[in-house]
Design a protein around this motif. Sequence first.
Motif, PDB file in Angstrom:
ATOM      1  N   ASP A  31       0.844  -1.195   0.000  1.00  0.00           N
ATOM      2  CA  ASP A  31       0.000   0.000   0.000  1.00  0.00           C
ATOM      3  C   ASP A  31       0.878   1.243   0.000  1.00  0.00           C
ATOM      4  OD1 ASP A  31      -1.878   1.964   0.221  1.00  0.00           O
ATOM      5  OD2 ASP A  31      -2.464   1.493   2.275  1.00  0.00           O
ATOM      6  N   THR A  51      -0.086   4.124  -0.828  1.00  0.00           N
ATOM      7  CA  THR A  51      -0.819   5.297  -0.348  1.00  0.00           C
ATOM      8  C   THR A  51      -0.542   5.531   1.128  1.00  0.00           C
ATOM      9  OG1 THR A  51      -2.872   4.197   0.373  1.00  0.00           O
ATOM     10  CG2 THR A  51      -2.672   4.745  -1.982  1.00  0.00           C
ATOM     11  N   SER A  88      -1.805   4.241   3.884  1.00  0.00           N
ATOM     12  CA  SER A  88      -3.026   4.498   4.651  1.00  0.00           C
ATOM     13  C   SER A  88      -3.222   3.529   5.811  1.00  0.00           C
ATOM     14  CB  SER A  88      -4.244   4.434   3.724  1.00  0.00           C
ATOM     15  OG  SER A  88      -4.385   3.135   3.180  1.00  0.00           O
ATOM     16  N   ALA A 136      -2.599   4.377  -5.712  1.00  0.00           N
ATOM     17  CA  ALA A 136      -3.632   3.383  -5.459  1.00  0.00           C
ATOM     18  C   ALA A 136      -3.855   2.447  -6.646  1.00  0.00           C
ATOM     19  CB  ALA A 136      -4.949   4.068  -5.091  1.00  0.00           C
ATOM     20  N   PRO A 195      -3.780  -0.721  -8.649  1.00  0.00           N
ATOM     21  CA  PRO A 195      -3.628  -2.071  -8.086  1.00  0.00           C
ATOM     22  C   PRO A 195      -2.275  -2.727  -8.355  1.00  0.00           C
ATOM     23  CG  PRO A 195      -5.786  -1.832  -9.087  1.00  0.00           C
ATOM     24  CD  PRO A 195      -5.009  -0.601  -9.446  1.00  0.00           C
ATOM     25  N   SER A 201      -0.117  -0.772  -5.673  1.00  0.00           N
ATOM     26  CA  SER A 201      -0.567  -1.102  -4.314  1.00  0.00           C
ATOM     27  C   SER A 201      -1.571  -2.243  -4.384  1.00  0.00           C
ATOM     28  CB  SER A 201      -1.206   0.133  -3.664  1.00  0.00           C
ATOM     29  OG  SER A 201      -0.269   1.173  -3.498  1.00  0.00           O
ATOM     30  N   TYR A 212      -5.301  -2.928  -3.044  1.00  0.00           N
ATOM     31  CA  TYR A 212      -6.527  -2.410  -3.652  1.00  0.00           C
ATOM     32  C   TYR A 212      -6.966  -3.224  -4.871  1.00  0.00           C
ATOM     33  CZ  TYR A 212      -5.355   1.550  -0.710  1.00  0.00           C
ATOM     34  OH  TYR A 212      -5.041   2.344   0.375  1.00  0.00           O
ATOM     35  N   ASP A 249      -0.386  -3.568   6.136  1.00  0.00           N
ATOM     36  CA  ASP A 249      -0.330  -4.016   4.744  1.00  0.00           C
ATOM     37  C   ASP A 249      -0.574  -5.514   4.660  1.00  0.00           C
ATOM     38  OD1 ASP A 249       0.721  -1.365   4.567  1.00  0.00           O
ATOM     39  OD2 ASP A 249       1.794  -1.913   2.739  1.00  0.00           O
ATOM     40  N   ARG A 252      -4.252  -6.479   5.720  1.00  0.00           N
ATOM     41  CA  ARG A 252      -5.281  -6.132   4.730  1.00  0.00           C
ATOM     42  C   ARG A 252      -5.133  -6.945   3.450  1.00  0.00           C
ATOM     43  NH1 ARG A 252      -4.714  -0.257   3.598  1.00  0.00           N
ATOM     44  NH2 ARG A 252      -2.594  -0.563   4.344  1.00  0.00           N
ATOM     45  N   ARG A 296      -8.057  -9.247   2.058  1.00  0.00           N
ATOM     46  CA  ARG A 296      -8.550  -9.073   0.692  1.00  0.00           C
ATOM     47  C   ARG A 296      -8.483 -10.394  -0.075  1.00  0.00           C
ATOM     48  NH1 ARG A 296      -9.748  -4.451  -2.425  1.00  0.00           N
ATOM     49  NH2 ARG A 296     -10.723  -5.243  -4.334  1.00  0.00           N
TER      50      ARG A 296
END
Length: 299
Positions: A176, A178, A180, A213, A215, A218, A221, A243, A246, A250
Amino acid sequence: MSKEQREALDAVLRQGDLDTGGEVLALRAAFDELMSQIPVAPDIRQTPIDFGGVDGIEVVVGEPSPDHVVLYFHGGVYVIGSAAASVSLVGDLARRTGYRTVTVDYRLGPEHPYPAAVEDAVSAYEGLLSQGVEAGRIALAGESAGGGLAVAALLALRNAGTPLPGCAFLMSPYVDLTLSGDSLAERAALDPILGPDALRTRVPDYVAGGDAADPLVSPVYADLRDLPPLLVQVGSHEVLLSDALRLAARAASDEVAVILDVTPGVPHVFQAYAAMLDEGGAALDRATTFLTSHLNGSA
């Protein structure tokens, strides 16, 4: 599993003077100097190779299986690092699995921003296929940015309709850009290696004005459907803990077989310190079980 070992390693890592937020050329020189001090076990054999137009190092121990290959991507926030710097860790993996292991010198930012690294990862994999290695007998593996790159390569290969490898092993994956994840702030004081400010400095070197962002930049996503089984290992003291958590969530949501393996009290890519940290060796042993169960069963 020793608390004393973990505390001693943490102290050693905090004494390092590697500033991942510094000027790129100086950072690379400091990193190369640091990694050159890590001994490579005498039973590890290294051979420079070129496959798919990408340079790398073949790393073997003993008489490896000719039919199985681990394709490895080093870490370094897409800006530093090299195949040579990963040989000690890759050699530990080669010794345990009995497989031929290839670690790749993919192109780095800022000179070669995204998608250069993904293109090189895909080319290296396709180079193995062109040598006659069966897709199901190849595993992708990597640490940190290399773990993220392994997932991005899987996505690119799936999107292109290329036969996918049998599985992927991801250590502390950086997925990730970003930045976040909650652990960037929550674990900053615990992580002796990475910090959120340094990561923010390096993101533009790879993204280069693009979308962090995306894919393939990162993968947290991404739609991960139809990817092969994943093993995600991470330490609880990492700023990149989120990271890994998530990504695994996912993958599970997208019906990908995934194992999330969190080891408490250990730092970023703790497997690299297996010689001084019992948890590192134990994690590589679990990874070996994962890799052999998926690759040895391939037709």
